[in-house]
Design an enzyme around this catalytic site. Sequence first.
Site, mmCIF file in Angstrom:
data_model
loop_
_atom_site.group_PDB
_atom_site.id
_atom_site.type_symbol
_atom_site.label_atom_id
_atom_site.label_comp_id
_atom_site.label_asym_id
_atom_site.label_seq_id
_atom_site.Cartn_x
_atom_site.Cartn_y
_atom_site.Cartn_z
ATOM 1 N N SER A 278 0.837 -1.190 0.000
ATOM 2 C CA SER A 278 0.000 0.000 0.000
ATOM 3 C C SER A 278 0.881 1.253 0.000
ATOM 4 C CB SER A 278 -0.920 -0.054 1.216
ATOM 5 O OG SER A 278 -1.973 0.842 1.074
ATOM 6 N N ASP B 145 -9.119 -4.723 -6.516
ATOM 7 C CA ASP B 145 -8.626 -3.968 -5.364
ATOM 8 C C ASP B 145 -9.400 -2.653 -5.286
ATOM 9 O OD1 ASP B 145 -7.235 -2.365 -3.559
ATOM 10 O OD2 ASP B 145 -5.264 -3.088 -4.194
ATOM 11 N N HIS C 217 -7.400 -5.384 -0.865
ATOM 12 C CA HIS C 217 -6.181 -4.589 -0.921
ATOM 13 C C HIS C 217 -5.021 -5.288 -0.218
ATOM 14 C CE1 HIS C 217 -3.885 -0.990 -1.494
ATOM 15 N NE2 HIS C 217 -3.764 -0.741 -0.211
#
Lengths: 257, 426
Positions: free
Chosen positions: A85, A207, A235
């Site tokens: 991320s 995602d 995610h």
Amino acid sequence: MTGPEGRPVVMLAHGFGCDQNMWRLIAPALAEDFRVVLFDHVGAGRSDPSAWLPERYATLDGYADDVLRICRELDLRQVVFVGHSVSAMIGVLAAIREPDRFSKLILVGPSPRYIDDAGYRGGFSKADIDELLESLDSNYLGWSAAMAPVIMGNPERPELAEELTNSFCRTDPAMARVFARTTFLSDNRADLAKVTVPTLILQCSRDAIAPAEVGAFVQDQIPGSALVTLAATGHCPQLSAPDATLAAIASFAVGPP
Amino acid sequence: MSGIEGSDTGPPGEDGRPQGAKLASLLEDSTEDLYENAPCGFLSTLPDGQIARVNATLLTWLGYTRSELVGRRYFSDLLSAGGRLYHETHFAPLLAMQGEIGGVALELKAADGSRLPVLVNSAVKTSAAGEPLLIRTTIIDATDRRAYERELLRARREADLERERLQLLVTTLQRTLLPPELPDVPGLETAAYYHSASRDEVGGDFYDLFALARDRWGLFLGDVCGKGAAAAAVTSQIRYTLRAAAVYDPDPATVLGTLNGALRRDYERNGGRFCTAAFGVLTPSADGFDLSLASGGHPPPLLLRADGTADYQRVGGGPFLGVIDDVVFTSSAIQLGPGDAFLLYTDGLTEARTGHGRDRYGEQALRAFAAGIAPVTAAAAIDALTVLLEGLGDGLDDDVAVLALSVPSSPGDSGGHPRLVDGGRA
């Protein structure tokens, strides 16, 4: 640090919202073949609250600086940096500043900019991000999970917090707010082309935070980078598809530079 | 359903069935109906979030038909953008790690675009082999609760602000009751320490050192009974009474007598106001200072001699100030020679709780401590006491004031550098 000494170093960096627990399904297996470095970003997990400086962590550079400090402190070289991320961009910034420190970059669900822009689709509008920030600011989103100990206001009775919050990923709400702002208002699109370290992009097939076209954009911008799409939803493929994620990380880490 | 109130059911338990089971069959005989119309939303999704089943209650709340959701939408599709980010970064990882998550506040998006604040609980259903099969989610309408929480947060923010303002007021007021710095007394080293037990209340301890004439200085240290605004007002009055009385007649016994009279007069009708205090007058002597001191119910001061001994000075004096009329106080004379140090303190120091049994620190321990550091300068004595007091931690539950004086041991050591060591909290 876990895993045998002398093996290639794999550094696992968590993103916004959790801590190094994010890697718990794949870290033990990785540690069989690699020297695995796990850490919590300042402001997350069990990091030292006194190390938190709002100004320092108002930009991703502060976090990138921490990554480089860890590398220097532990004398890590030829590091395979795995950033999930927002930590993907933290790794990008660190690798631009000290390219010799890193042998490879693995970016899991990266996004150089979350907000749509002219000719660019990040997946969110400014209003969407404001909504998250406002929600975090007004402290009612995730009230029970994150806010309970603060609302209870009983620092002398930590067992209350223990019961009310979830056992992983505890974060001070004030720090989470700053991290959220830093994360979702960042724009690192121009940095991608400066990456010289061999890079793999790990993308989930579905995602909600980093859509497929963002992964494609990152691949297009980072010279010579590869993109692997995992059959995983969400995610966090390291949790939803740990085996496939582990295999992708391990094979890129041992593969040719 | 029929016969709920009919006579054909007979008295409960008559047919041998447990009464609870019978009631259940009469009143809630369809788990399907319970599922569909329960007063909460039910949602089952595949591990990847794809909606597999949803109950009528949730469909009604959101304004969707079953076919619009089942097999076509994901749980995160029902969330606001902010909620979706929160779901992906917090909710989903925690659910994956813990197998369940509860009490999470999210906002759902209805078909017409309106928002529904909800509380969400989810649990993962796993196969016998531990593979996740389904995520079961219950959704509770939290519209009212959210409004209440927002109100709580607002009230809390306001309370925080008020407390900040109060603490600023307390700190400011406290500062006005203590000398900002001690005056320069040639040939004497001076130091003071003040520990405030609370950030929310003005302490009742006080001290001062001030010039009375070219070669005469007044000093006092005391403790007002009570805390807070009322005690602060008394402290302020005590300070100016002592200073004014000393200008009129600097004999310490007379000064304390004047203060006693003032406290009796001014607070007689309000239940009285009491304090302990020691008042002294310093004048230079051939090789140091003469100190004339009187005490009104105050703990005995300590004299730390140049030869390394330390003893309490049982000064003449009288009872607590402000308790009875027409008390006669007496003054005692103390000589401070080169290398001597003199210590005035309030009972917050000796009354502090220490160690395991939470005994009081006590006068004996303080004397031993003083003997351990003697001979010592005023500054070093305050430094040592500061360390001692910090070591007492939360055993130190009262305010503490300490005033130290010392005569430099050699003429080359000029002294005369006043310093104030702040207790850190004020």
